[in-house]
Design an enzyme around this catalytic site. Structure first.
Site, PDB file in Angstrom:
ATOM      1  N   ARG A   4      25.148  60.824 -10.370  1.00  0.00           N
ATOM      2  CA  ARG A   4      23.865  60.799 -11.080  1.00  0.00           C
ATOM      3  C   ARG A   4      23.563  62.178 -11.680  1.00  0.00           C
ATOM      4  NH1 ARG A   4      18.605  58.943  -7.776  1.00  0.00           N
ATOM      5  NH2 ARG A   4      18.567  61.087  -7.079  1.00  0.00           N
ATOM      6  N   ARG A  26       7.465  60.076   3.632  1.00  0.00           N
ATOM      7  CA  ARG A  26       8.694  60.732   4.069  1.00  0.00           C
ATOM      8  C   ARG A  26       8.493  61.485   5.385  1.00  0.00           C
ATOM      9  NH1 ARG A  26      11.046  61.307  -1.639  1.00  0.00           N
ATOM     10  NH2 ARG A  26      13.223  61.878  -1.359  1.00  0.00           N
ATOM     11  N   LYS A  59      16.585  53.537  -4.348  1.00  0.00           N
ATOM     12  CA  LYS A  59      15.172  53.134  -4.307  1.00  0.00           C
ATOM     13  C   LYS A  59      14.571  53.010  -5.707  1.00  0.00           C
ATOM     14  CE  LYS A  59      13.904  56.724  -1.724  1.00  0.00           C
ATOM     15  NZ  LYS A  59      15.150  57.446  -1.438  1.00  0.00           N
ATOM     16  N   ARG A  96      19.029  67.750   1.310  1.00  0.00           N
ATOM     17  CA  ARG A  96      18.101  66.620   1.147  1.00  0.00           C
ATOM     18  C   ARG A  96      18.412  65.532   2.174  1.00  0.00           C
ATOM     19  NH1 ARG A  96      19.267  65.357  -4.775  1.00  0.00           N
ATOM     20  NH2 ARG A  96      17.826  63.609  -4.560  1.00  0.00           N
ATOM     21  N   ARG A 127      19.839  66.336 -13.356  1.00  0.00           N
ATOM     22  CA  ARG A 127      18.852  66.718 -12.338  1.00  0.00           C
ATOM     23  C   ARG A 127      19.427  67.820 -11.462  1.00  0.00           C
ATOM     24  NH1 ARG A 127      15.944  62.113  -8.719  1.00  0.00           N
ATOM     25  NH2 ARG A 127      15.910  63.736  -7.141  1.00  0.00           N
TER      26      ARG A 127
HETATM   27  P1  AMP Z   1      13.210  61.892  -5.035  1.00  0.00           P
HETATM   28  O1  AMP Z   1      13.075  61.741  -6.512  1.00  0.00           O
HETATM   29  O2  AMP Z   1      12.480  60.843  -4.263  1.00  0.00           O
HETATM   30  O3  AMP Z   1      14.650  62.023  -4.590  1.00  0.00           O
HETATM   31  O4  AMP Z   1      12.495  63.269  -4.642  1.00  0.00           O
HETATM   32  C1  AMP Z   1      12.955  64.498  -5.164  1.00  0.00           C
HETATM   33  C2  AMP Z   1      12.313  65.636  -4.382  1.00  0.00           C
HETATM   34  O5  AMP Z   1      10.886  65.589  -4.542  1.00  0.00           O
HETATM   35  C3  AMP Z   1      12.535  65.639  -2.879  1.00  0.00           C
HETATM   36  O6  AMP Z   1      13.777  66.231  -2.525  1.00  0.00           O
HETATM   37  C4  AMP Z   1      11.340  66.449  -2.391  1.00  0.00           C
HETATM   38  O7  AMP Z   1      11.536  67.823  -2.625  1.00  0.00           O
HETATM   39  C5  AMP Z   1      10.237  65.984  -3.348  1.00  0.00           C
HETATM   40  N1  AMP Z   1       9.516  64.810  -2.795  1.00  0.00           N
HETATM   41  C6  AMP Z   1       9.457  63.551  -3.326  1.00  0.00           C
HETATM   42  N2  AMP Z   1       8.705  62.744  -2.566  1.00  0.00           N
HETATM   43  C7  AMP Z   1       8.271  63.485  -1.525  1.00  0.00           C
HETATM   44  C8  AMP Z   1       7.481  63.222  -0.379  1.00  0.00           C
HETATM   45  N3  AMP Z   1       6.973  61.999  -0.146  1.00  0.00           N
HETATM   46  N4  AMP Z   1       7.224  64.251   0.472  1.00  0.00           N
HETATM   47  C9  AMP Z   1       7.713  65.484   0.252  1.00  0.00           C
HETATM   48  N5  AMP Z   1       8.486  65.806  -0.791  1.00  0.00           N
HETATM   49  C10 AMP Z   1       8.784  64.819  -1.667  1.00  0.00           C
END
Ligand code: AMP
Length: 190
Positions: A128, A89, A14, A146, A134
């Site tokens: 990654r 989400r 994404k 996740r 990360r």
């Molecule tokens: P991402 O960078 O999108 O993979 O997000 C990393 C982490 O941030 C996720 O595993 C969640 O812990 C948190 N996170 C990001 N976006 C959301 C969301 N829309 N709702 C809840 N937690 C989020």
């Protein structure tokens, strides 16, 4: 406004694709994950709170996430539209997003879902993690949690947007350029 939700499990691509699409259509890219990471790095109150969830691979609570997203949108209304990456989400986040956009006579134009098999996701995230360091990409059980969160809370949004006739699934495996082309094709036909 053209508002696109880029959808898919963690590791679907994404962020990579949003970066490319935003320039082509002059859209404002909002990655909730990036906003949380920025807050963690700067040790803000929001960052301290979000970190407890992110380090386990759990979703950050809706109330906190929605409030943050609303603020980012409201501070950037002078744009052609938004690309939402990692939001919504959950069903409450999707409802909150509709509600927010409606305030500005706008709505989601398309949810574009990057479809990728779980084994490929795990491989991509592990790779990654080696490069970015990360923490949530560097531990197999966090990665698996996740993906579990995605299937239990997020995947249902496919039906939510299908009912609105704006769900478009595309193959998220292949060369990065090819996937971008698939997304562009959907957006150009909107
Ligand atoms: P991402 O960078 O999108 O993979 O997000 C990393 C982490 O941030 C996720 O595993 C969640 O812990 C948190 N996170 C990001 N976006 C959301 C969301 N829309 N709702 C809840 N937690 C989020």
């Amino acid at each position: 406004m053209k508002n696109i939700v880029l959808f898919g499990p963690p590791g679907a691509g994404k962020g990579t694709q949003a970066d490319r699409i935003k320039n082509k259509y002059n859209l404002f890219h909002i990655s909730t994950g990036d906003v949380f990471r920025f807050n963690i790095k700067n040790n803000t109150k929001l960052g301290v709170l979000a970190k407890q969830y992110m380090e386990k691979g759990d979703l950050v609570p809706d109330e906190v996430t929605i409030q943050m997203l609303n603020k980012v949108v409201e501070n950037n209304l002078d744009v052609n539209g938004f690309i939402f990456d990692g939001f919504p989400r959950t069903k409450s986040q999707a409802n909150a997003l509709d509600h927010l956009l409606l305030k500005y006579d706008s709505s989601i134009s398309a949810m574009i879902a990057l479809e990728v098999a779980d084994e490929v996701l795990i491989e991509r995230l592990t790779e990654r993690g080696k490069q970015s360091g990360r923490a949530d990409d560097s531990n197999k059980s966090i990665i698996e949690n996740r993906i579990k969160e995605y299937y239990s809370k997020t995947a249902i949004l496919k039906t939510f947007y299908q009912k609105k006739n704006c769900y478009f699934g595309i193959d998220g495996v292949g060369k990065i350029d090819e996937i971008t082309e698939r997304i562009i094709k959907v957006i150009n036909e909107l």
